[in-house]
Structures are given as C-alpha cells and as structure tokens.
Design a protein around this motif. Structure first.
Motif, PDB file in Angstrom:
ATOM      1  N   ALA B 266       3.291   1.917   9.360  1.00 25.53           N
ATOM      2  CA  ALA B 266       2.146   1.212   9.947  1.00 25.53           C
ATOM      3  C   ALA B 266       1.070   0.878   8.918  1.00 25.53           C
ATOM      4  O   ALA B 266       0.263  -0.030   9.125  1.00 25.53           O
ATOM      5  CB  ALA B 266       1.546   2.056  11.077  1.00 25.53           C
ATOM      6  N   ALA B 267       1.066   1.596   7.789  1.00 29.76           N
ATOM      7  CA  ALA B 267       0.019   1.378   6.788  1.00 29.76           C
ATOM      8  C   ALA B 267       0.422   0.353   5.733  1.00 29.76           C
ATOM      9  O   ALA B 267      -0.351   0.048   4.835  1.00 29.76           O
ATOM     10  CB  ALA B 267      -0.316   2.703   6.107  1.00 29.76           C
ATOM     11  N   ARG B 268       1.614  -0.189   5.848  1.00 31.20           N
ATOM     12  CA  ARG B 268       2.117  -1.009   4.755  1.00 31.20           C
ATOM     13  C   ARG B 268       2.064  -2.500   5.091  1.00 31.20           C
ATOM     14  O   ARG B 268       2.459  -2.890   6.178  1.00 31.20           O
ATOM     15  CB  ARG B 268       3.573  -0.594   4.448  1.00 31.20           C
ATOM     16  N   GLU B 269       1.601  -3.303   4.139  1.00 31.49           N
ATOM     17  CA  GLU B 269       1.530  -4.747   4.365  1.00 31.49           C
ATOM     18  C   GLU B 269       2.419  -5.552   3.422  1.00 31.49           C
ATOM     19  O   GLU B 269       2.737  -6.707   3.688  1.00 31.49           O
ATOM     20  CB  GLU B 269       0.081  -5.221   4.227  1.00 31.49           C
ATOM     21  N   ASP B 270       2.790  -4.933   2.284  1.00 33.18           N
ATOM     22  CA  ASP B 270       3.621  -5.633   1.302  1.00 33.18           C
ATOM     23  C   ASP B 270       4.816  -4.765   0.926  1.00 33.18           C
ATOM     24  O   ASP B 270       4.757  -3.544   1.032  1.00 33.18           O
ATOM     25  CB  ASP B 270       2.811  -5.930   0.034  1.00 33.18           C
ATOM     26  N   VAL B 271       5.882  -5.422   0.462  1.00 35.91           N
ATOM     27  CA  VAL B 271       7.042  -4.685  -0.039  1.00 35.91           C
ATOM     28  C   VAL B 271       6.574  -3.824  -1.219  1.00 35.91           C
ATOM     29  O   VAL B 271       5.903  -4.325  -2.118  1.00 35.91           O
ATOM     30  CB  VAL B 271       8.150  -5.661  -0.495  1.00 35.91           C
ATOM     31  N   VAL B 272       6.905  -2.557  -1.181  1.00 36.91           N
ATOM     32  CA  VAL B 272       6.443  -1.634  -2.220  1.00 36.91           C
ATOM     33  C   VAL B 272       6.948  -2.071  -3.588  1.00 36.91           C
ATOM     34  O   VAL B 272       8.145  -2.326  -3.765  1.00 36.91           O
ATOM     35  CB  VAL B 272       6.920  -0.197  -1.913  1.00 36.91           C
ATOM     36  N   GLY B 273       6.019  -2.191  -4.524  1.00 38.91           N
ATOM     37  CA  GLY B 273       6.397  -2.471  -5.905  1.00 38.91           C
ATOM     38  C   GLY B 273       6.755  -3.916  -6.193  1.00 38.91           C
ATOM     39  O   GLY B 273       7.232  -4.225  -7.289  1.00 38.91           O
ATOM     40  N   MET B 274       6.559  -4.808  -5.224  1.00 35.76           N
ATOM     41  CA  MET B 274       6.924  -6.218  -5.411  1.00 35.76           C
ATOM     42  C   MET B 274       5.682  -7.073  -5.213  1.00 35.76           C
ATOM     43  O   MET B 274       5.099  -7.060  -4.128  1.00 35.76           O
ATOM     44  CB  MET B 274       7.953  -6.644  -4.348  1.00 35.76           C
ATOM     45  N   GLU B 275       5.321  -7.851  -6.201  1.00 37.66           N
ATOM     46  CA  GLU B 275       4.182  -8.747  -6.030  1.00 37.66           C
ATOM     47  C   GLU B 275       4.610  -9.992  -5.270  1.00 37.66           C
ATOM     48  O   GLU B 275       5.674 -10.559  -5.553  1.00 37.66           O
ATOM     49  CB  GLU B 275       3.664  -9.173  -7.407  1.00 37.66           C
ATOM     50  N   GLY B 276       3.777 -10.440  -4.347  1.00 43.15           N
ATOM     51  CA  GLY B 276       4.045 -11.704  -3.663  1.00 43.15           C
ATOM     52  C   GLY B 276       5.068 -11.594  -2.544  1.00 43.15           C
ATOM     53  O   GLY B 276       5.619 -12.612  -2.121  1.00 43.15           O
ATOM     54  N   TYR B 277       5.343 -10.396  -2.076  1.00 43.11           N
ATOM     55  CA  TYR B 277       6.292 -10.233  -0.974  1.00 43.11           C
ATOM     56  C   TYR B 277       5.653  -9.481   0.191  1.00 43.11           C
ATOM     57  O   TYR B 277       5.844  -8.279   0.335  1.00 43.11           O
ATOM     58  CB  TYR B 277       7.571  -9.538  -1.453  1.00 43.11           C
ATOM     59  N   PRO B 278       4.877 -10.190   1.033  1.00 45.19           N
ATOM     60  CA  PRO B 278       4.335  -9.548   2.237  1.00 45.19           C
ATOM     61  C   PRO B 278       5.481  -9.129   3.147  1.00 45.19           C
ATOM     62  O   PRO B 278       6.543  -9.768   3.152  1.00 45.19           O
ATOM     63  CB  PRO B 278       3.485 -10.642   2.883  1.00 45.19           C
ATOM     64  N   LEU B 279       5.265  -8.049   3.914  1.00 42.52           N
ATOM     65  CA  LEU B 279       6.300  -7.631   4.870  1.00 42.52           C
ATOM     66  C   LEU B 279       6.403  -8.673   5.984  1.00 42.52           C
ATOM     67  O   LEU B 279       5.420  -9.294   6.363  1.00 42.52           O
ATOM     68  CB  LEU B 279       5.943  -6.271   5.473  1.00 42.52           C
ATOM     69  N   PRO B 280       7.602  -8.841   6.527  1.00 42.21           N
ATOM     70  CA  PRO B 280       7.748  -9.709   7.697  1.00 42.21           C
ATOM     71  C   PRO B 280       7.113  -9.023   8.910  1.00 42.21           C
ATOM     72  O   PRO B 280       6.899  -7.812   8.907  1.00 42.21           O
ATOM     73  CB  PRO B 280       9.265  -9.794   7.865  1.00 42.21           C
ATOM     74  N   SER B 281       6.829  -9.815   9.937  1.00 42.74           N
ATOM     75  CA  SER B 281       6.383  -9.206  11.197  1.00 42.74           C
ATOM     76  C   SER B 281       7.543  -8.424  11.796  1.00 42.74           C
ATOM     77  O   SER B 281       8.719  -8.681  11.483  1.00 42.74           O
ATOM     78  CB  SER B 281       5.942 -10.299  12.176  1.00 42.74           C
TER      79      SER B 281
END
Lengths: 347, 347
Positions: B266-281
């Motif tokens: 629930a606290a995560r908005e981006d793929v860990v360790g990857m720039e420019g990769y927001p998580l999908p809904s």
C-alpha cells in the motif's frame, strides 16, 4: 528474483559472443537435407562469407559450394568452421570428431548451433587450448549477463513478433535489415536464436538464458546507438504460446521496440504441437504485443505483417495478402514472394 | 525455442528437490538481522520444524531458539541444517566452513538459499560424499526440466500475483494455505523462490531456470491432483516489471490458475529500484493477469487482494482496506493484520 545488481553495459558487452568470417560450412555425413537446415540458412543469408563446404563420405546435403578439406579451407582464408547441423542423438557423432579436431589444428575457430556442446568434449577443448582456437557453442548462454534496467536507450528498434514459433520471425528481420540497408538506412540484425547467431556472427540465444536475465540479455543485444540507427531484433516464440510466452515477453520488454512486425504462417490454425491451442487472430496478437510493449516504450507501433504463404498457389497468396491488408489497414508482405518494401516504406 | 521434447511428468518429478525436517537454523556470524531474513521467514512459517539455532561468535541475529552445536542438533533429531542467510561477498565466509563441515560429518544434510553454491565448494562436496550427505542449493535449477505442454491438469490452482517484486506474494500464499487447512480443505503451498523452498522443504527457484523451461518447471511444481485439492503457487515478480515480467508470465502460464490473488504494498507507488516505472493500478494489474491467464485457463478469476499496510497506522490501514474493497468489489486483506479469511470464503 535475483538480488545481483545490474552490471554495467561495459561488463556485459563482452558477453555477446562474436566469431569471424569467412566461413567454411561443415555438413558432416547427414542423411537428410533437413538436418542441415541451419547451414542452409547461413548460406542463404551470408553467401559472400561462405567460401566452401566440408562433407564426409555419405553426406546427402549439398549447398553447391566447393568441397574442400578443413586444411584447404584455412588456406583459402576461412577463419571459422560453422556447424549448422542437428545431429541425431545426444553426442557429437564420432565420425565428425577427426574433422573438427583437424579444423582446430589447422587454425580454424568453430561455431556450433548444436544442442550438444563442443566445450563439453574434452578431446576438442584440449585441442582448442593447445592451438589457441575458440569454440563458440551458440546455444550456451554467456556468463555475466545483467538484470534488465528498463532504461530507455538511444537509437531505434524493431522487433519481429509472431502468432507462433517457426513463422518466419528471423527471416522477416533479416529481410527488413537487407531492405533498410539497400535504401541507405543504418540497420543491424540482432540475433536471439542459434541460426540467427550463426548468420550474424554474434548474438545471444535468449531461450538458453536463465529467466531472471532474459530481458537483461536482450537489453545487452541492442545497446545505445545513434538516433537514426535501427536495431532489428529477431523475435522468439509468441505471447500466446503456453510453453514460451515468458521468453517472448522478456524479449519484448528488453528490446523496447519502437516498431513491431507481426509474423504469421498463413496455413497454420493451431499452435504447433499443442492440443487445444488455436492461434490468436492477427488483431488480438498485435494488440496484446502493443499493450505489453507500451510498458517499456509508450510510443510502440506496428509497422506491418509478414506472412508465410508458401503453402499457397501464387494467386491464392496474392488474394490472402490483399484481404489481410484491407482488413488490418497495414502493410502485409510475404518476405519471400513480395519482399518487405511496403513495411520499410512505413517506417 | 528448444526442440527437446517435453519429458514425462514421471521423469521430471525427481527434479523438485526435497529435504527433510526437523531443521536446525544456521545464523552464522551475521552482523545484521536483515541478513538472516530468510531464516526468520522459515522460523515464522514452520516453527514446529525448527528445533534449534547454531550461531558463531559475534552473531547479531537471534531467533530465540536453543543455541546448540551441529552435533547436539543432530542428537536432538535434526535432519537438515538450513542456511537462510545472505552473506556479503562472493564466497562462503571462511568462518562458516568448519561448522558446515561439522554438520555434514555429524549426519546433517544442508539446505542453502545463498547465491553462492555449496556444491561449488570442493571441501564441502568431498565431505558430503564421504559422509553420504546431501547439500541442497535452492537457487540452482534442477536438471531435466521439461518444456511446458500446456495440458490442463486435474485439481485446483491459485497463484499469487503482484504489482511489483517484494509485495508479499509468498506470505499471502502461505497464509491462504494455512487458512484453507484450518477449514479442512486440502491445500499445498508450491514454492518458487528460495525462502519459500526452505519453508516448504521442496520447490523450484523459477527465476534460476533457463527461460525455455520456466513454464515447464511450473507445470512440474503443480502436477495432476485430486479435483478438490488446491495447489497454492507462490508468484514471482510482476507482469509490469521491466526486468522480470517474462518470469511472471511463465509462472502464470505454467500454473494455469483457476484463481489469482493480487498482492500489493500500500505504501509503494513505483517499481522498486526502477526510474520511470510507476506501478499499475490494481484494476489494470488484475485485468492483465486475467487476460493473459485465460490463454491457459479460460475460467481464471480473481479471488481477492492482499495488501501490505505495515507502513500505516491501524485506522489508516482499515480505511485503505475498506476503500479498496468498495472500489474493486473484491475481498481485500492484509494477511498480517486481518488474516485472509475473506478471500478463502470466496473460493
């Protein structure tokens, strides 16, 4: 997932194995031309690099090249003996070993697309070491592959994708590179399977890579390049193939294509060798590739369709191509019958 | 793609490595509790199987188990020394080797989740051979894995999937199996990563499998079973992760799930360790998994969502869970805070 950090492009670059023409093609003593299919593919695509063939008594394959010994081939200037054969059984045929050994002794490197690894044969590895020669086992993944970074790279990329395995993705990629170069565009073929690697002289057999590194290996294959340069990446498998879709998705993500070309065998209705798996429609297959490809390249687009119509008469093939073109509003080619000009026009 | 024919389930069954409790957990001399995270996971999930811990001088980790020598552990009935540690550097720490050697000499097998392979250490392999002991390197893929057949298998399957790596897919799968068994349902956890394998005592580290065989290895992990039996397969990665999506798709196709459970931090908005990769809904991630999963199981459905709300206060977590539940019209659990009863209710 691996916690090994992504290695630098520099560290990984050495991993893309590279061997050198001119080639002499080894046809062994194969009893069936189909067992020399890979060698035929190499000869078809890099004719100028192939200066001779080596055949053993009883060989039923013939590419029409001069028949020579490995020693003669070396004197003619050959640098690499290419073993593009699929022998029966789990060993290097005993009848081949003296010729492979003589090749190393005469100063040739060997590149092999066999499942069996030359580097697992102690006689040959000892000889290669003694003569300072190299043996390239194309189906063995190189060491030191990185985890994919997902970073966008400079230059343009085209990936051939397909509705199934064995529908002409390699052929289409090579034909597109040839057409691009004919027009003065800068383009390189990036090989991901054994025949493609033997043709290109370098590449990585993606399906032999440990799954954690498959996308990373693909990134390595098409590194940063000039903005007007095309990397044309050979696709593998299909997103709809229940055995290999993971390989296909790793290739799609790792190559980050700007353009895809969909390949299809016009005579095929089901996944080869799989019961209960009808092929997807071209529309569904294109849409799924674009959808998943957008994750790594939001600008991904489809450049056209390459169909294999070899099972059809000329008129039937023409009608099929025209109908598909009208239905999908995309360039449709059979690389063998029509060439791929209309696809390259669109790029 | 490999042309090796699919082996039979019988041939492959031997490939799923299996080791035996009771366990003694080796904590070495790790300076940081996080380096013993895998060992902690094993203790959390199979407490009854863990009878003691072995620590070296200076060890900062402590699971609260009796501190013993390997010889004492063996006398207490332990069968396997579990090395659930992530040592720094590329070698087995020299300070560990005498204890590992003593474990083999005293009659213990060793199971290790380290990147470094015990079976690459000649001292240890010689000792294991001499004492008739086995060393299980969990991260090494077994030999003889088959190509996936795509054949539908008897029994029911649930796969945990996720929006990213490290969002609780293993924890969710284990919690679901525990809840199913509590209700008298027949269920097995099928491990696909190193910690899961150490907990289950068997499994295959899918990301270590050559990509051609990743879906086949997954088929092997959840073979035909009774029609009312559940295999709960531990997912890996995410279809939206640019490094690992191929692994994830191989798991989705190989496990042919009837039900998926979506896991999310629930606290995560981006793929860990990857720039420019927001998580999908959550919606997009669920829909994509169902879409691709339908290829191998047209009846695939989503059973619910497991969220990790550990970064939130209790009230905030409750509100987040309720809002997500209302938005998606699906059971939403935090396996740690709420348990997974509402998901199992739905099955």
């Amino acid at each position: 997932m691996s916690s090994i950090p992504a290695s630098t492009a520099e560290a990984g670059a050495a991993a893309v194995r590279s061997f050198h023409p001119p080639y002499v093609l080894f046809l062994g003593d194969v009893q069936d031309k189909r067992m020399a299919k890979t060698a035929s593919g190499v000869y078809y695509w890099v004719k100028d690099a192939c200066i001779a063939q080596v055949r053993l008594p009883g060989c039923q394959a013939d590419l029409g090249l001069p028949d020579v010994t490995v020693e003669t081939a070396r004197r003619m200037g050959a640098r690499t003996l290419v073993v593009g054969l699929a022998p029966i059984g789990g060993d290097i045929p005993a009848s081949w070993v003296p010729t492979l050994a003589a090749a190393l002794a005469s100063g040739l490197d060997i590149a092999s697309g066999m499942h069996i690894q030359l580097n697992d044969n102690q006689t040959l590895t000892a000889l290669a070491a003694r003569h300072g020669r190299r043996m390239f086992d194309i189906r063995r993944a190189p060491a030191g592959l990185p985890i994919a970074t997902g970073r966008r790279r400079r230059g343009k990329r085209l990936l051939t994708v397909g509705t199934d395995c064995g529908v002409g993705k390699m052929f289409a990629a090579l034909a597109i590179v040839q057409e691009m170069r004919r027009r003065g565009l800068r383009a390189d073929f990036r090989a991901t399977g054994q025949t493609g690697i033997l043709i290109a002289g370098e590449g990585i057999c993606i399906d032999a890579v440990v799954s954690d590194f498959a996308a990373g290996a693909t990134e390595l294959l098409s590194p940063d390049n000039d903005v007007d340069h095309w990397d044309v990446v050979e696709g593998q498998g299909s997103l709809f193939h229940p055995s290999y879709a993971g390989v296909t998705l790793a290739l799609l993500h790792g190559s980050q294509p700007d353009q895809i070309v969909m390949c299809h065998d016009a005579a095929r209705e089901d996944v080869v060798g799989m019961e209960g798996y009808p092929l997807p429609s071209l529309e569904e297959c294109i849409e799924t590739n674009l959808q998943l490809g957008r994750r790594v390249n939001p600008g991904i687009a489809v450049a056209g369709i390459c169909v294999n119509t070899s099972a059809m008469a000329a008129a039937e093939a023409r009608a099929y191509i025209d109908a598909t073109c009208q239905r999908l509003k995309l360039p449709v080619c059979d690389p063998v019958r029509t060439g791929v000009a209309s696809i390259v026009d669109r790029l």
